[in-house]
Design an enzyme around this catalytic site. Sequence first.
Site, mmCIF file in Angstrom:
data_model
loop_
_atom_site.group_PDB
_atom_site.id
_atom_site.type_symbol
_atom_site.label_atom_id
_atom_site.label_comp_id
_atom_site.label_asym_id
_atom_site.label_seq_id
_atom_site.Cartn_x
_atom_site.Cartn_y
_atom_site.Cartn_z
ATOM 1 N N ASP A 8 19.614 6.465 63.847
ATOM 2 C CA ASP A 8 19.201 5.488 62.915
ATOM 3 C C ASP A 8 18.246 4.611 63.940
ATOM 4 O OD1 ASP A 8 18.798 3.803 60.799
ATOM 5 O OD2 ASP A 8 20.368 2.355 61.788
ATOM 6 N N LEU A 9 17.437 3.695 63.597
ATOM 7 C CA LEU A 9 16.557 3.022 64.686
ATOM 8 C C LEU A 9 17.278 1.402 64.513
ATOM 9 C CD1 LEU A 9 14.325 2.378 66.666
ATOM 10 C CD2 LEU A 9 12.828 2.304 64.514
ATOM 11 N N ASP A 10 16.824 0.726 63.374
ATOM 12 C CA ASP A 10 17.277 -0.583 63.460
ATOM 13 C C ASP A 10 18.625 -0.804 63.367
ATOM 14 O OD1 ASP A 10 14.443 -1.572 62.914
ATOM 15 O OD2 ASP A 10 14.524 -0.737 60.970
ATOM 16 N N THR A 16 16.646 -5.078 66.136
ATOM 17 C CA THR A 16 15.552 -5.367 64.681
ATOM 18 C C THR A 16 16.223 -5.616 63.549
ATOM 19 O OG1 THR A 16 15.192 -2.989 64.501
ATOM 20 C CG2 THR A 16 13.608 -4.407 65.936
ATOM 21 N N LYS A 45 20.431 -3.117 54.503
ATOM 22 C CA LYS A 45 20.604 -2.428 55.782
ATOM 23 C C LYS A 45 20.289 -0.989 55.508
ATOM 24 C CE LYS A 45 23.081 -5.101 59.014
ATOM 25 N NZ LYS A 45 24.219 -5.158 59.772
ATOM 26 N N SER A 114 15.259 7.426 60.616
ATOM 27 C CA SER A 114 15.231 5.834 60.212
ATOM 28 C C SER A 114 14.439 5.832 58.961
ATOM 29 C CB SER A 114 14.444 5.150 61.296
ATOM 30 O OG SER A 114 14.046 3.845 60.569
ATOM 31 N N ALA A 115 14.903 4.980 58.026
ATOM 32 C CA ALA A 115 14.378 4.491 56.776
ATOM 33 C C ALA A 115 13.039 3.765 57.041
ATOM 34 C CB ALA A 115 15.025 3.800 55.910
ATOM 35 N N LYS A 145 18.236 6.499 52.016
ATOM 36 C CA LYS A 145 19.627 6.390 52.088
ATOM 37 C C LYS A 145 20.157 5.457 51.016
ATOM 38 C CE LYS A 145 18.694 6.187 57.195
ATOM 39 N NZ LYS A 145 18.548 5.230 58.671
ATOM 40 N N GLU A 169 24.555 5.369 62.816
ATOM 41 C CA GLU A 169 24.293 4.439 61.894
ATOM 42 C C GLU A 169 24.979 3.074 62.179
ATOM 43 O OE1 GLU A 169 22.537 3.526 59.325
ATOM 44 O OE2 GLU A 169 21.205 5.110 58.974
ATOM 45 N N ASP A 170 24.281 2.031 61.693
ATOM 46 C CA ASP A 170 25.168 0.653 61.576
ATOM 47 C C ASP A 170 25.168 0.304 60.174
ATOM 48 O OD1 ASP A 170 21.894 0.484 60.965
ATOM 49 O OD2 ASP A 170 22.432 -1.884 61.453
HETATM 50 P P1 B16 Z 1 10.080 -0.745 56.936
HETATM 51 P P2 B16 Z 1 17.013 1.885 59.595
HETATM 52 C C1 B16 Z 1 15.875 0.310 57.843
HETATM 53 O O1 B16 Z 1 15.713 0.934 59.185
HETATM 54 C C2 B16 Z 1 16.178 -1.136 57.795
HETATM 55 O O2 B16 Z 1 17.496 -1.014 58.010
HETATM 56 C C3 B16 Z 1 15.968 -1.566 56.468
HETATM 57 O O3 B16 Z 1 16.399 -3.223 56.688
HETATM 58 C C4 B16 Z 1 14.538 -1.546 56.027
HETATM 59 O O4 B16 Z 1 14.428 -2.073 54.710
HETATM 60 C C5 B16 Z 1 14.100 -0.155 56.231
HETATM 61 O O5 B16 Z 1 14.307 0.507 57.626
HETATM 62 C C6 B16 Z 1 12.647 0.160 55.973
HETATM 63 O O6 B16 Z 1 11.910 -0.405 57.063
HETATM 64 O O7 B16 Z 1 10.027 -1.902 55.873
HETATM 65 O O8 B16 Z 1 10.097 -1.243 58.264
HETATM 66 O O9 B16 Z 1 9.615 0.395 56.261
HETATM 67 O O10 B16 Z 1 18.093 1.227 59.830
HETATM 68 O O11 B16 Z 1 17.076 3.077 58.642
HETATM 69 O O12 B16 Z 1 16.352 2.225 61.026
HETATM 70 MG MG MG Z 2 19.890 0.781 61.010
#
Ligand code: B16
Ligand code: MG
Length: 218
Positions: A8-10, A16, A45, A114-115, A145, A169-170
């Site tokens: 996962d990224l964020d 972030t 998240k 990552s999403a 997710k 994942e977080d």
């Molecule tokens: P974006 P992850 C997710 O990243 C975030 O946790 C989530 O808060 C966010 O809405 C989603 O990415 C979409 O991100 O708006 O930059 O496309 O935790 O899956 O790395």
């Molecule tokens: Mg995350």
Amino acid sequence: MFKGVLFDLDGVIADTSTLHFDAWKKLVNNYFSAKLPDSLEEKTKGVSRGDSLKVILNYLDVSVSDTMFQRLLVEKNQTYLASLENLSIKDRLPGITEFITELKQHEIKLALASASLNGPAILDKLELRDAFEAIADPSKVPYGKPAPDIFIAAAKALELNPRDCVGIEDSSAGITAINHSGAYSVAVGTHPELKAANMLLASTAELNLDTIRQAYPH
Ligand code: B16
Ligand code: MG
């Protein structure tokens, strides 16, 4: 021994995740003169931008036109991107640099799951793009997710079975996604819902190959 790690990224690689929620809070304050409770952060998240907005509108008990929905998404992303302007290598979360180095030394493949549609740009800012053999594209999977699709796509991009991978994942949505993909789930954080993970670590500083290798079942 596992052959790939699906990151996962964020909240796992980069610090972030609070920036996302700060951008949502600003948007909601501007458009609806309302405040979002911190308890809503966990529900956004790991969840896609559009699904996060649905969670927030549902909380506010308001409905908006499709045009307004799209406008809110664009504006949230503009705020989020502005907050990333100074993002750099220093924003890698604790232990991540060492953990990735360790994985590389053992020829374990890395994929991003990552999403975020901003994932590749963030990896560039963190100077980590070259460390990843694959980046799964969240716009190309049918369901976000907590569906397992992005983790299955990430494993596939590494030419691996998810069962031969560890996912990190977080978010509780992300842990559900990993568990349903067949990969071994490692959660970083302290939220009670993360207990569904196969392995729970308090923070990214605790990520290391030996700890995971000892617990990994096959
Ligand atoms: P974006 P992850 C997710 O990243 C975030 O946790 C989530 O808060 C966010 O809405 C989603 O990415 C979409 O991100 O708006 O930059 O496309 O935790 O899956 O790395
Ligand atoms: Mg995350």
